[in-house]
Write an enzyme that holds these catalytic residues in place. Structure first.
Site, PDB file in Angstrom:
ATOM      1  N   THR A   1       0.821  -1.204   0.000  1.00 37.58           N
ATOM      2  CA  THR A   1       0.000   0.000   0.000  1.00 37.58           C
ATOM      3  C   THR A   1       0.860   1.261   0.000  1.00 37.58           C
ATOM      4  O   THR A   1       2.008   1.230   0.457  1.00 37.58           O
ATOM      5  CB  THR A   1      -0.895  -0.004   1.265  1.00 37.58           C
ATOM      6  OG1 THR A   1      -1.426   1.295   1.483  1.00 37.58           O
ATOM      7  CG2 THR A   1      -0.111  -0.377   2.514  1.00 37.58           C
ATOM      8  N   ASP A   2       0.286   2.370  -0.469  1.00 34.29           N
ATOM      9  CA  ASP A   2       1.000   3.653  -0.387  1.00 34.29           C
ATOM     10  C   ASP A   2       1.052   4.171   1.051  1.00 34.29           C
ATOM     11  O   ASP A   2       1.789   5.118   1.342  1.00 34.29           O
ATOM     12  CB  ASP A   2       0.363   4.702  -1.315  1.00 34.29           C
ATOM     13  CG  ASP A   2      -1.094   5.008  -1.000  1.00 34.29           C
ATOM     14  OD1 ASP A   2      -1.672   4.359  -0.098  1.00 34.29           O
ATOM     15  OD2 ASP A   2      -1.661   5.906  -1.661  1.00 34.29           O
ATOM     16  N   GLU A   3       0.268   3.551   1.962  1.00 41.00           N
ATOM     17  CA  GLU A   3       0.243   4.045   3.344  1.00 41.00           C
ATOM     18  C   GLU A   3       1.591   3.859   4.044  1.00 41.00           C
ATOM     19  O   GLU A   3       1.853   4.491   5.064  1.00 41.00           O
ATOM     20  CB  GLU A   3      -0.883   3.367   4.138  1.00 41.00           C
ATOM     21  CG  GLU A   3      -2.231   3.635   3.496  1.00 41.00           C
ATOM     22  CD  GLU A   3      -3.427   3.252   4.350  1.00 41.00           C
ATOM     23  OE1 GLU A   3      -3.328   3.298   5.577  1.00 41.00           O
ATOM     24  OE2 GLU A   3      -4.470   2.908   3.756  1.00 41.00           O
TER      25      GLU A   3
ATOM     26  N   LYS B   1       2.541  -3.355   7.182  1.00 37.44           N
ATOM     27  CA  LYS B   1       2.785  -3.524   5.736  1.00 37.44           C
ATOM     28  C   LYS B   1       4.211  -3.068   5.400  1.00 37.44           C
ATOM     29  O   LYS B   1       4.890  -3.686   4.580  1.00 37.44           O
ATOM     30  CB  LYS B   1       1.758  -2.737   4.915  1.00 37.44           C
ATOM     31  CG  LYS B   1       0.340  -3.272   4.962  1.00 37.44           C
ATOM     32  CD  LYS B   1       0.172  -4.678   4.394  1.00 37.44           C
ATOM     33  CE  LYS B   1       0.413  -4.766   2.900  1.00 37.44           C
ATOM     34  NZ  LYS B   1       0.042  -6.111   2.363  1.00 37.44           N
TER      35      LYS B   1
HETATM   36  P1  NAD Z   1      -9.256  -7.709   2.347  1.00 43.97           P
HETATM   37  O1  NAD Z   1      -9.261  -7.462   3.822  1.00 43.97           O
HETATM   38  O2  NAD Z   1     -10.498  -7.457   1.561  1.00 43.97           O
HETATM   39  O3  NAD Z   1      -8.850  -9.240   2.059  1.00 43.97           O
HETATM   40  C1  NAD Z   1      -7.813  -9.874   2.736  1.00 43.97           C
HETATM   41  C2  NAD Z   1      -7.940 -11.383   2.508  1.00 43.97           C
HETATM   42  O4  NAD Z   1      -6.817 -12.011   3.151  1.00 43.97           O
HETATM   43  C3  NAD Z   1      -9.198 -11.996   3.099  1.00 43.97           C
HETATM   44  O5  NAD Z   1      -9.809 -12.862   2.154  1.00 43.97           O
HETATM   45  C4  NAD Z   1      -8.694 -12.771   4.298  1.00 43.97           C
HETATM   46  O6  NAD Z   1      -9.461 -13.942   4.604  1.00 43.97           O
HETATM   47  C5  NAD Z   1      -7.294 -13.131   3.872  1.00 43.97           C
HETATM   48  N1  NAD Z   1      -6.413 -13.344   5.025  1.00 43.97           N
HETATM   49  C6  NAD Z   1      -6.264 -12.521   6.107  1.00 43.97           C
HETATM   50  N2  NAD Z   1      -5.402 -13.065   6.985  1.00 43.97           N
HETATM   51  C7  NAD Z   1      -4.985 -14.241   6.441  1.00 43.97           C
HETATM   52  C8  NAD Z   1      -4.084 -15.250   6.864  1.00 43.97           C
HETATM   53  N3  NAD Z   1      -3.450 -15.172   8.054  1.00 43.97           N
HETATM   54  N4  NAD Z   1      -3.869 -16.310   6.048  1.00 43.97           N
HETATM   55  C9  NAD Z   1      -4.514 -16.411   4.863  1.00 43.97           C
HETATM   56  N5  NAD Z   1      -5.410 -15.492   4.426  1.00 43.97           N
HETATM   57  C10 NAD Z   1      -5.634 -14.424   5.209  1.00 43.97           C
HETATM   58  O7  NAD Z   1      -8.033  -6.874   1.781  1.00 43.97           O
HETATM   59  P2  NAD Z   1      -7.894  -6.087   0.393  1.00 43.97           P
HETATM   60  O8  NAD Z   1      -8.455  -4.743   0.543  1.00 43.97           O
HETATM   61  O9  NAD Z   1      -8.365  -6.976  -0.684  1.00 43.97           O
HETATM   62  O10 NAD Z   1      -6.313  -5.940   0.316  1.00 43.97           O
HETATM   63  C11 NAD Z   1      -5.515  -6.982  -0.261  1.00 43.97           C
HETATM   64  C12 NAD Z   1      -4.054  -6.564  -0.197  1.00 43.97           C
HETATM   65  O11 NAD Z   1      -3.858  -5.341  -0.905  1.00 43.97           O
HETATM   66  C13 NAD Z   1      -3.540  -6.317   1.208  1.00 43.97           C
HETATM   67  O12 NAD Z   1      -2.240  -6.830   1.303  1.00 43.97           O
HETATM   68  C14 NAD Z   1      -3.542  -4.803   1.340  1.00 43.97           C
HETATM   69  O13 NAD Z   1      -2.558  -4.379   2.244  1.00 43.97           O
HETATM   70  C15 NAD Z   1      -3.234  -4.377  -0.078  1.00 43.97           C
HETATM   71  N6  NAD Z   1      -3.760  -3.062  -0.485  1.00 43.97           N
HETATM   72  C16 NAD Z   1      -5.061  -2.722  -0.283  1.00 43.97           C
HETATM   73  C17 NAD Z   1      -5.540  -1.478  -0.723  1.00 43.97           C
HETATM   74  C18 NAD Z   1      -7.010  -1.109  -0.573  1.00 43.97           C
HETATM   75  O14 NAD Z   1      -7.378   0.025  -0.931  1.00 43.97           O
HETATM   76  N7  NAD Z   1      -7.879  -1.973  -0.117  1.00 43.97           N
HETATM   77  C19 NAD Z   1      -4.680  -0.581  -1.351  1.00 43.97           C
HETATM   78  C20 NAD Z   1      -3.348  -0.962  -1.537  1.00 43.97           C
HETATM   79  C21 NAD Z   1      -2.899  -2.211  -1.118  1.00 43.97           C
END
Ligand code: NAD
Length: 346
Positions: free
Chosen positions: A130-132, A159
């Site tokens: 993430t950009d955070e 992260k």
């Molecule tokens: P989300 O919370 O919707 O999904 C996360 C998934 O990971 C879920 O299906 C969960 O069951 C699974 N998970 C969590 N802990 C786990 C574990 N210990 N073992 C196996 N599976 C596990 O998240 P998202 O918004 O889809 O984000 C996905 C990735 O992208 C993350 O790494 C996040 O940091 C990154 N990201 C998100 C955003 C955003 O705007 N949402 C932006 C940039 C980066």
């Protein structure tokens, strides 16, 4: 390619799984199915011969070893994480366990698997971040790949730690990794505790639309299907050891974003207009970063990627999707913590 996607039952992971299967890749979806997961997100590919689901926790090294050996993937795309900043304020422990210790276990499992296979150069470990991790910007400037790390929330810190581990596994062990840091995503299947679905669903229910602080915080929004496309681009064409910033070049103040959504709902449900009357300013999130913005020059110039969906178009598609998929979000609204104000412990 055969891809092992972690977190493929979540919001972005499921978009990656759907896009990868549509493009003819084989996908093994590894997910622990936490509160944030929903297998309906991947229902459209569930019967495909290209798709397999493995329920496992990324902290479980034995399970990771078994799954890697059984499926022999060409690449790992690592999206599994605890992802909600407000939850990280109330309970940072799970964020450190999953995002840091889980990434460590996955890196070690991937390294052992890659070493056993003779260290193939074409193997990839793609870490999705993430950009955070870069902290907060003032009114000017944008994050580049060389911006200093300055995470402010427990989520962002966990992260950032995982990004550092991935980088070190490349420098020390030669594991062929790529990293990407993306701005805020939105779109279909966004879990109903995040800002955009909260706005849509509260407006539909005639409930207050909570806006943190004075709504001045700026985010750079990217439609989730554009992110999935960018991730498959970085995976297949990114240079090992390199990181890529991904953004939508669509900055908006939270309050302006909320007003855009309200106007879209006014047009679709004029009987309840103006939805903006429901906007309520609430106490700010502790440590709330003022502004994020991504400079996407590297991914644009090196890999030729750019977003296809404008913020206006993406928000309209998102609002229409929530209107058409009530059963999906109603089931998730019953999950623990959803609909409550979280992140006030500090
Ligand atoms: P989300 O919370 O919707 O999904 C996360 C998934 O990971 C879920 O299906 C969960 O069951 C699974 N998970 C969590 N802990 C786990 C574990 N210990 N073992 C196996 N599976 C596990 O998240 P998202 O918004 O889809 O984000 C996905 C990735 O992208 C993350 O790494 C996040 O940091 C990154 N990201 C998100 C955003 C955003 O705007 N949402 C932006 C940039 C980066």
């Amino acid at each position: 390619m055969k891809l092992l996607v972690t977190g493929g039952a979540g919001f972005i992971g499921s978009a990656v799984v759907r896009a990868a299967v549509q493009r003819g890749h084989e996908v093994v979806n590894l997910d622990a199915l936490t509160y944030a997961a929903c297998l309906d997100n991947v229902a459209e590919v569930a019967d495909s011969p290209l798709y397999v689901f493995e329920r496992a926790d990324i902290r479980d090294r034995e399970a990771l070893d078994r799954i890697l050996a059984a499926h022999a993937p060409d690449a790992v795309m690592h999206l599994a994480a605890e992802s909600h900043v407000d939850r990280s304020i109330d309970g940072p422990g799970t964020f450190v366990e999953t995002n840091v210790a889980g990434t460590f276990a996955l890196l070690e499992a991937a390294r052992a698997y890659w070493t056993r296979a003779g260290r193939p150069e074409e193997f990839r470990f793609h870490h999705i971040s993430t950009d955070e991790v870069f902290g907060s910007l003032g009114p000017d400037g944008r994050f580049s790949e060389s911006s200093p790390y300055a995470p402010n929330s427990p989520y962002a810190a966990s992260k950032a730690a995982s990004d550092h581990l991935v980088r070190a596994w490349h420098e020390t062990y030669g594991l062929p990794v790529v990293l990407s840091n993306c701005s805020n995503n939105y779109g279909p299947f966004h879990f109903p505790e995040k800002l955009i679905p909260v706005v849509i669903l509260n407006a539909l229910a005639g409930r207050e639309i909570p806006v943190y602080g004075s709504g001045e915080n700026v985010r750079d929004w990217l439609f989730v299907e554009d992110h999935a496309d960018a991730l498959l681009t970085v995976l297949t064409r990114g240079r090992p050891g390199r990181s890529y910033n991904i953004g939508g070049e669509a900055e908006a103040r939270n309050i302006d974003l909320v007003r855009m959504i309200c106007r879209l709902l006014d047009a679709r449900r004029p009987e309840a207009a103006p939805h903006e009357r429901l906007v309520t300013f609430v106490a700010d999130r502790p440590g709330h970063d003022l502004r994020y913005a991504i400079d996407p020059s590297r991914i644009r110039e090196e890999l030729g990627w750019r977003p296809q969906v404008t913020l206006e178009e993406g928000l309209a598609r998102t609002v229409d999707w929530y209107l058409a998929n009530r059963a999906w979000w109603e089931a998730l609204q019953a999950r623990d913590g959803v609909g409550r104000r979280l992140g006030t412990v500090a």
